[in-house]
Motif scaffolding. Structure first.
Motif, PDB file in Angstrom:
ATOM      1  N   THR A  70       0.822  -1.214   0.000  1.00  0.00           N
ATOM      2  CA  THR A  70       0.000   0.000   0.000  1.00  0.00           C
ATOM      3  C   THR A  70       0.855   1.264   0.000  1.00  0.00           C
ATOM      4  OG1 THR A  70      -0.164  -0.132   2.420  1.00  0.00           O
ATOM      5  CG2 THR A  70      -1.939  -1.150   1.131  1.00  0.00           C
ATOM      6  N   ARG A  71       2.076   1.183   0.545  1.00  0.00           N
ATOM      7  CA  ARG A  71       2.950   2.359   0.525  1.00  0.00           C
ATOM      8  C   ARG A  71       3.419   2.666  -0.887  1.00  0.00           C
ATOM      9  NH1 ARG A  71       6.988  -0.008   4.876  1.00  0.00           N
ATOM     10  NH2 ARG A  71       6.570  -1.741   3.449  1.00  0.00           N
ATOM     11  N   ARG A  72       3.753   1.642  -1.650  1.00  0.00           N
ATOM     12  CA  ARG A  72       4.155   1.855  -3.034  1.00  0.00           C
ATOM     13  C   ARG A  72       2.973   2.317  -3.874  1.00  0.00           C
ATOM     14  NH1 ARG A  72       8.763  -2.359  -4.988  1.00  0.00           N
ATOM     15  NH2 ARG A  72       8.630  -0.920  -6.746  1.00  0.00           N
ATOM     16  N   LEU A  73       1.783   1.822  -3.531  1.00  0.00           N
ATOM     17  CA  LEU A  73       0.586   2.298  -4.220  1.00  0.00           C
ATOM     18  C   LEU A  73       0.405   3.793  -3.993  1.00  0.00           C
ATOM     19  CD1 LEU A  73      -2.116   1.901  -5.730  1.00  0.00           C
ATOM     20  CD2 LEU A  73      -3.152   1.420  -3.492  1.00  0.00           C
ATOM     21  N   ARG A  74       0.652   4.241  -2.765  1.00  0.00           N
ATOM     22  CA  ARG A  74       0.505   5.664  -2.453  1.00  0.00           C
ATOM     23  C   ARG A  74       1.475   6.506  -3.278  1.00  0.00           C
ATOM     24  NH1 ARG A  74       1.679   5.363   2.578  1.00  0.00           N
ATOM     25  NH2 ARG A  74      -0.360   4.501   3.079  1.00  0.00           N
ATOM     26  N   ARG A  75       2.711   6.040  -3.434  1.00  0.00           N
ATOM     27  CA  ARG A  75       3.686   6.770  -4.256  1.00  0.00           C
ATOM     28  C   ARG A  75       3.253   6.805  -5.713  1.00  0.00           C
ATOM     29  NH1 ARG A  75       7.470   4.105  -0.772  1.00  0.00           N
ATOM     30  NH2 ARG A  75       7.885   2.464  -2.311  1.00  0.00           N
ATOM     31  N   LEU A  76       2.666   5.696  -6.185  1.00  0.00           N
ATOM     32  CA  LEU A  76       2.214   5.645  -7.569  1.00  0.00           C
ATOM     33  C   LEU A  76       1.061   6.609  -7.811  1.00  0.00           C
ATOM     34  CD1 LEU A  76       2.217   4.323 -10.393  1.00  0.00           C
ATOM     35  CD2 LEU A  76       0.685   2.561  -9.469  1.00  0.00           C
ATOM     36  N   THR A  77       0.074   6.618  -6.919  1.00  0.00           N
ATOM     37  CA  THR A  77      -1.071   7.512  -7.108  1.00  0.00           C
ATOM     38  C   THR A  77      -0.648   8.979  -7.024  1.00  0.00           C
ATOM     39  OG1 THR A  77      -1.597   7.321  -4.748  1.00  0.00           O
ATOM     40  CG2 THR A  77      -2.759   5.847  -6.267  1.00  0.00           C
ATOM     41  N   GLN A  78       0.308   9.271  -6.160  1.00  0.00           N
ATOM     42  CA  GLN A  78       0.814  10.653  -6.084  1.00  0.00           C
ATOM     43  C   GLN A  78       1.501  11.056  -7.380  1.00  0.00           C
ATOM     44  OE1 GLN A  78       3.294  10.518  -2.576  1.00  0.00           O
ATOM     45  NE2 GLN A  78       1.579  10.844  -1.170  1.00  0.00           N
ATOM     46  N   ALA A  79       2.292  10.136  -7.940  1.00  0.00           N
ATOM     47  CA  ALA A  79       2.987  10.428  -9.199  1.00  0.00           C
ATOM     48  C   ALA A  79       2.000  10.627 -10.342  1.00  0.00           C
ATOM     49  CB  ALA A  79       3.953   9.297  -9.535  1.00  0.00           C
ATOM     50  N   LEU A  80       0.879   9.902 -10.303  1.00  0.00           N
ATOM     51  CA  LEU A  80      -0.116  10.015 -11.367  1.00  0.00           C
ATOM     52  C   LEU A  80      -1.138  11.121 -11.094  1.00  0.00           C
ATOM     53  CD1 LEU A  80      -0.857   6.216 -12.039  1.00  0.00           C
ATOM     54  CD2 LEU A  80       0.661   7.734 -13.312  1.00  0.00           C
ATOM     55  N   GLY A  81      -1.075  11.706  -9.912  1.00  0.00           N
ATOM     56  CA  GLY A  81      -2.035  12.755  -9.558  1.00  0.00           C
ATOM     57  C   GLY A  81      -3.445  12.212  -9.387  1.00  0.00           C
ATOM     58  N   VAL A  82      -3.544  11.014  -8.800  1.00  0.00           N
ATOM     59  CA  VAL A  82      -4.840  10.334  -8.671  1.00  0.00           C
ATOM     60  C   VAL A  82      -5.192  10.172  -7.199  1.00  0.00           C
ATOM     61  CG1 VAL A  82      -6.072   8.179  -9.087  1.00  0.00           C
ATOM     62  CG2 VAL A  82      -4.528   9.068 -10.819  1.00  0.00           C
ATOM     63  N   THR A  83      -6.482  10.308  -6.897  1.00  0.00           N
ATOM     64  CA  THR A  83      -6.982  10.031  -5.559  1.00  0.00           C
ATOM     65  C   THR A  83      -7.878   8.805  -5.625  1.00  0.00           C
ATOM     66  OG1 THR A  83      -6.956  12.371  -4.944  1.00  0.00           O
ATOM     67  CG2 THR A  83      -8.328  10.902  -3.609  1.00  0.00           C
ATOM     68  N   THR A  84      -7.563   7.796  -4.817  1.00  0.00           N
ATOM     69  CA  THR A  84      -8.397   6.596  -4.793  1.00  0.00           C
ATOM     70  C   THR A  84      -9.597   6.847  -3.883  1.00  0.00           C
ATOM     71  OG1 THR A  84      -7.028   5.700  -3.014  1.00  0.00           O
ATOM     72  CG2 THR A  84      -6.498   5.014  -5.248  1.00  0.00           C
ATOM     73  N   LYS A  85     -10.779   6.636  -4.424  1.00  0.00           N
ATOM     74  CA  LYS A  85     -11.998   6.851  -3.655  1.00  0.00           C
ATOM     75  C   LYS A  85     -12.463   5.567  -2.975  1.00  0.00           C
ATOM     76  CE  LYS A  85     -13.425  10.516  -6.842  1.00  0.00           C
ATOM     77  NZ  LYS A  85     -14.431  10.966  -7.825  1.00  0.00           N
ATOM     78  N   GLY A  86     -12.041   4.445  -3.523  1.00  0.00           N
ATOM     79  CA  GLY A  86     -12.457   3.168  -2.960  1.00  0.00           C
ATOM     80  C   GLY A  86     -11.597   2.747  -1.784  1.00  0.00           C
ATOM     81  N   ARG A  87     -11.975   1.621  -1.192  1.00  0.00           N
ATOM     82  CA  ARG A  87     -11.239   1.068  -0.062  1.00  0.00           C
ATOM     83  C   ARG A  87      -9.935   0.453  -0.553  1.00  0.00           C
ATOM     84  NH1 ARG A  87     -11.675  -3.956   3.003  1.00  0.00           N
ATOM     85  NH2 ARG A  87     -13.126  -4.722   1.414  1.00  0.00           N
ATOM     86  N   VAL A  88      -8.840   0.727   0.139  1.00  0.00           N
ATOM     87  CA  VAL A  88      -7.533   0.178  -0.211  1.00  0.00           C
ATOM     88  C   VAL A  88      -7.179  -0.915   0.790  1.00  0.00           C
ATOM     89  CG1 VAL A  88      -5.070   0.655  -0.461  1.00  0.00           C
ATOM     90  CG2 VAL A  88      -6.753   2.325  -1.275  1.00  0.00           C
ATOM     91  N   VAL A  89      -6.836  -2.102   0.277  1.00  0.00           N
ATOM     92  CA  VAL A  89      -6.455  -3.213   1.142  1.00  0.00           C
ATOM     93  C   VAL A  89      -5.136  -3.792   0.642  1.00  0.00           C
ATOM     94  CG1 VAL A  89      -8.838  -3.788   1.725  1.00  0.00           C
ATOM     95  CG2 VAL A  89      -7.723  -4.934  -0.198  1.00  0.00           C
ATOM     96  N   SER A  90      -4.394  -4.394   1.538  1.00  0.00           N
ATOM     97  CA  SER A  90      -3.143  -5.050   1.145  1.00  0.00           C
ATOM     98  C   SER A  90      -3.456  -6.449   0.635  1.00  0.00           C
ATOM     99  CB  SER A  90      -2.177  -5.120   2.326  1.00  0.00           C
ATOM    100  OG  SER A  90      -2.720  -5.915   3.366  1.00  0.00           O
ATOM    101  N   TYR A  91      -2.701  -6.871  -0.377  1.00  0.00           N
ATOM    102  CA  TYR A  91      -2.881  -8.208  -0.949  1.00  0.00           C
ATOM    103  C   TYR A  91      -1.513  -8.694  -1.404  1.00  0.00           C
ATOM    104  CZ  TYR A  91      -5.067 -12.013  -3.593  1.00  0.00           C
ATOM    105  OH  TYR A  91      -5.453 -13.243  -4.058  1.00  0.00           O
ATOM    106  N   PHE A  92      -0.858  -9.451  -0.509  1.00  0.00           N
ATOM    107  CA  PHE A  92       0.506  -9.889  -0.797  1.00  0.00           C
ATOM    108  C   PHE A  92       0.628 -11.369  -0.450  1.00  0.00           C
ATOM    109  CE2 PHE A  92       0.252  -8.327   3.485  1.00  0.00           C
ATOM    110  CZ  PHE A  92       1.028  -9.192   4.242  1.00  0.00           C
TER     111      PHE A  92
END
Length: 289
Positions: free
Chosen positions: A37-59
């Protein structure tokens, strides 16, 4: 109506490689399942995107436990987006279990195609690309690693592997031992990143280079085995191979069929060689007194 599972490719290095649809899917998904989820946060920031849905870890550690939960979301009509740290989900990354479970429940599964270290390395390797197979990561233990390599020693398709940098020298040395020191290969390091490097050459040469230490994400591409054509074996060698198989526990009929297939010969020819050898052995035995 059931929802949709979306497998989305993410950049393997350069964030500018993110597919255009990825931003829209991240913004619109009801649930985003991310390997980190931390790498996802960096990716969304780089793309200028805000996730509106629920974020869960899946590893890997929670994949089995979380899959039923995500399937329930899908059966309830949710659009679930699955992203891994880099590349396409399910390719040596989490995803297979969720896809299989969704398919079993007749849930629609689609994808946002994106970067792939497998295909990128294959294209850059300079090795044949018309036929290839992906072998993922080799076992960590030396004996198991050698065993896995021996399974594909005669594979004629180009082989693609992932490997950790601290094991690369041992892996290349094992490949040189099993495949041959002169087998061509390419080590692709840090693909699409600032310090991208593709090192090409014989396996023995690459193993010596890797012994000095290598860093970064690694993909190894190895040329397939050469086409040696059908073997030319004399009768004595055919008989020897049948005996080896018999001593290992195979029935004679099965051993003859296997040796014939290996040599590209009719089974009758191998059978005749075995019978002739048996008869010759009987004639050479001294007569009883």
């Amino acid at each position: 109506m059931t929802g949709t599972l979306v497998l989305a490719g993410t950049p393997i290095g350069d964030l500018a490689d993110a597919p255009p649809r990825l931003a829209a899917e991240l913004a619109g998904a009801d649930v985003v399942a991310a390997e980190d989820t931390r790498r996802l946060r960096r990716l969304t920031q780089a793309l200028g995107v805000t996730t509106k849905g629920r974020v869960v870890s899946y590893f890997e550690g929670n994949e089995s436990a979380r899959t039923p939960e995500l399937v329930e979301e899908l059966l309830g009509g949710a659009r679930v987006l699955l992203v891994t740290d880099a590349g396409m989900p399910s390719v040596s990354d989490p995803g297979y279990r969720l896809v299989a479970a969704a398919v079993e429940k007749d849930v629609r599964v689609t994808a946002v195609p994106g970067p792939s270290a497998v295909l990128t390395a294959l294209a850059l390797s300079g090795l044949p690309v018309d036929r290839f197979c992906f072998e993922g990561f080799l076992p960590r233990k030396a004996g198991e690693r050698l065993g896995r390599l021996r399974e594909v020693a005669e594979e004629r398709r180009t082989l693609v592997y992932f490997e950790a940098p601290h094991r690369l020298d041992d892996t290349l040395a094992a490949m040189a031992e099993v495949f041959g020191a002169d087998r061509r290969a390419a080590v692709c390091r840090e693909l699409t990143k600032t310090y991208e490097e593709v090192r090409r050459g014989p396996l023995a040469e690459l193993a010596a280079w890797a012994a000095e230490g290598v860093r970064g994400e690694i993909t190894v591409v190895v040329q397939g085995a050469p086409d040696r054509g059908p073997e030319t074996l004399d009768a004595a060698e055919l008989v020897r191979r049948v005996r080896v198989r018999e001593e290992a526990g195979e029935r004679r009929k099965e051993a003859i069929a296997a040796v014939a297939a290996e040599a590209g010969l009719p089974k009758r020819e191998v059978f005749d060689a075995v019978v002739a050898a048996k008869n010759a052995g009987a004639r050479s035995m001294p007569a009883g007194g």
